[in-house]
Design an enzyme around this catalytic site. Sequence first.
Site, PDB file in Angstrom:
ATOM      1  N   TYR A  24     -27.552 -27.410  -0.851  1.00 13.16           N
ATOM      2  CA  TYR A  24     -27.867 -27.790   0.532  1.00 13.16           C
ATOM      3  C   TYR A  24     -26.615 -27.836   1.401  1.00 13.16           C
ATOM      4  CZ  TYR A  24     -32.717 -29.283  -0.183  1.00 13.16           C
ATOM      5  OH  TYR A  24     -34.058 -29.334  -0.413  1.00 13.16           O
ATOM      6  N   LYS A  60     -29.719 -27.541 -15.489  1.00 10.79           N
ATOM      7  CA  LYS A  60     -29.969 -26.184 -16.002  1.00 10.79           C
ATOM      8  C   LYS A  60     -28.684 -25.747 -16.692  1.00 10.79           C
ATOM      9  CE  LYS A  60     -32.612 -22.512 -16.371  1.00 10.79           C
ATOM     10  NZ  LYS A  60     -33.851 -22.491 -17.171  1.00 10.79           N
ATOM     11  N   ASP A 108     -36.714 -26.526 -15.741  1.00  7.68           N
ATOM     12  CA  ASP A 108     -38.005 -25.829 -15.890  1.00  7.68           C
ATOM     13  C   ASP A 108     -38.908 -26.577 -16.858  1.00  7.68           C
ATOM     14  OD1 ASP A 108     -36.159 -25.171 -17.874  1.00  7.68           O
ATOM     15  OD2 ASP A 108     -36.788 -23.086 -18.067  1.00  7.68           O
ATOM     16  N   ASP A 138     -35.419 -32.078  -5.018  1.00  5.28           N
ATOM     17  CA  ASP A 138     -36.347 -31.761  -3.926  1.00  5.28           C
ATOM     18  C   ASP A 138     -37.662 -31.251  -4.512  1.00  5.28           C
ATOM     19  OD1 ASP A 138     -37.226 -31.167  -1.253  1.00  5.28           O
ATOM     20  OD2 ASP A 138     -36.770 -29.066  -1.651  1.00  5.28           O
ATOM     21  N   ASP A 144     -41.492 -33.459  -5.138  1.00  6.07           N
ATOM     22  CA  ASP A 144     -42.778 -33.047  -4.558  1.00  6.07           C
ATOM     23  C   ASP A 144     -43.841 -32.959  -5.649  1.00  6.07           C
ATOM     24  OD1 ASP A 144     -41.905 -32.827  -1.927  1.00  6.07           O
ATOM     25  OD2 ASP A 144     -42.817 -30.857  -1.630  1.00  6.07           O
TER      26      ASP A 144
HETATM   27  C1  IPM Z   1     -37.342 -33.564   1.688  1.00  9.33           C
HETATM   28  C2  IPM Z   1     -37.558 -32.376   2.577  1.00  9.33           C
HETATM   29  C3  IPM Z   1     -36.211 -31.959   3.143  1.00  9.33           C
HETATM   30  C4  IPM Z   1     -35.325 -31.578   1.972  1.00  9.33           C
HETATM   31  C5  IPM Z   1     -36.272 -30.824   4.166  1.00  9.33           C
HETATM   32  C6  IPM Z   1     -37.159 -31.206   5.337  1.00  9.33           C
HETATM   33  C7  IPM Z   1     -34.906 -30.404   4.637  1.00  9.33           C
HETATM   34  O1  IPM Z   1     -38.187 -31.351   1.885  1.00  9.33           O
HETATM   35  O2  IPM Z   1     -36.911 -34.615   2.196  1.00  9.33           O
HETATM   36  O3  IPM Z   1     -37.584 -33.448   0.493  1.00  9.33           O
HETATM   37  O4  IPM Z   1     -35.416 -30.447   1.460  1.00  9.33           O
HETATM   38  O5  IPM Z   1     -34.536 -32.417   1.549  1.00  9.33           O
HETATM   39 MG    MG Z   2     -38.717 -31.873  -0.103  1.00  8.02          MG
END
Ligand code: IPM
Ligand code: MG
Length: 360
Positions: A142, A191, A223, A247, A251
């Site tokens: 990032y 990884k 993975d 990230d 999710d």
């Molecule tokens: C999160 C989001 C952010 C990230 C985006 C919006 C830049 O996906 O907070 O997980 O990737 O960190």
């Molecule tokens: Mg995210």
Amino acid sequence: MEKHIALIRGDGIGPEIMTQAVAVLDAVAERFGHHFIYQDAPMGGSAIDAFGVPLPESSLETCLASDSVLLSAIGGPKWDTIDPALRPEKGLLALRAGMGLYANLRPASLIPQLREASPLRSDIVDKGIDFMVVRELIGGAYFGEHRTWTEDGQMAASDLMAYRESEIRRIVRVGFETAMKRRGRLCSVDKANVLDSSKLWRKIVNEMAPEYPEVEVRHMYVDNCAMQIVRDPSQFDVIVTENLFGDILSDEASQITGSIGMIPSSSLGEGSRGLYEPIHGSAPDIAGQDIANPIGMILAAAMMLRYSLDMPSEADAVEQAVSAVLERGLRTGDISEPGCTAVGCAAMGQAIAAAVAKTR
Ligand code: IPM
Ligand code: MG
């Protein structure tokens, strides 16, 4: 107590869920005799519209001068086609970096009243889902060098994933400390079979492990981890990992609980000031219709009370109020179930605020 709270009302459903979180905080202030002073710190799409940049200098200053920051959610299709350097997400990344928030804690736990909502088979859910993803937040790909160039008549691009030892050490420490406060099991995800940055990561985790003899440490490739999270999430207590892996895994972790609208997260650096937000996005498709679920936002405010403002009883009161309201069968559309009472965003927020007033 008097506390200064910076509010980033955000885009899409952001402003409406923030209104409800503030109503709940006001109920807390009333019930416990505190004084919360709010100051808006525009960031994201709304800041682009008003100031031409996703994070105005004044907003960062407001956040740095506050005791803590509450953020709803930012972004939307309206800003998808603008100069990439000015996208709403850039504001979020600049805020994380500007506040030095290197540790992002994202819990994945099943809310008992909502266990039917998990997309996983019930025999998997029955083993329990209760873990924390500790994600490094201001390093790796990032924040490495981003480059796009032309070479032999075609375009090329690269993003550098680099980590310094000190950056790894401080986040891994948060992982160990979090495990100490929970069930004492740390899974470091990397990884290391391919990436140098992961080999260094693993070496540092192993070096630090003897400092925490009570913590059981293991390593897992990312993975495999993605697979294990859906195969048997009960095996996890604390996962610590780098920015991009975190990230993606966070999710996935939020999805298996079936209640993405209900999960808060915190981002912390040195010191007590943090940034608290629900993990869901700005959901522009349902904005302004009073149907968004404000609970993730409200639980983010509870997390802020607990971790940044040192108000554990107040945090308990908010969390109990949320449980009580769910127990009474109130549901927003995203978590609706047969036999429950459908309510909108504002009614849900008001019910939780009223329940806070009644807690002892
Ligand atoms: C999160 C989001 C952010 C990230 C985006 C919006 C830049 O996906 O907070 O997980 O990737 O960190
Ligand atoms: Mg995210």
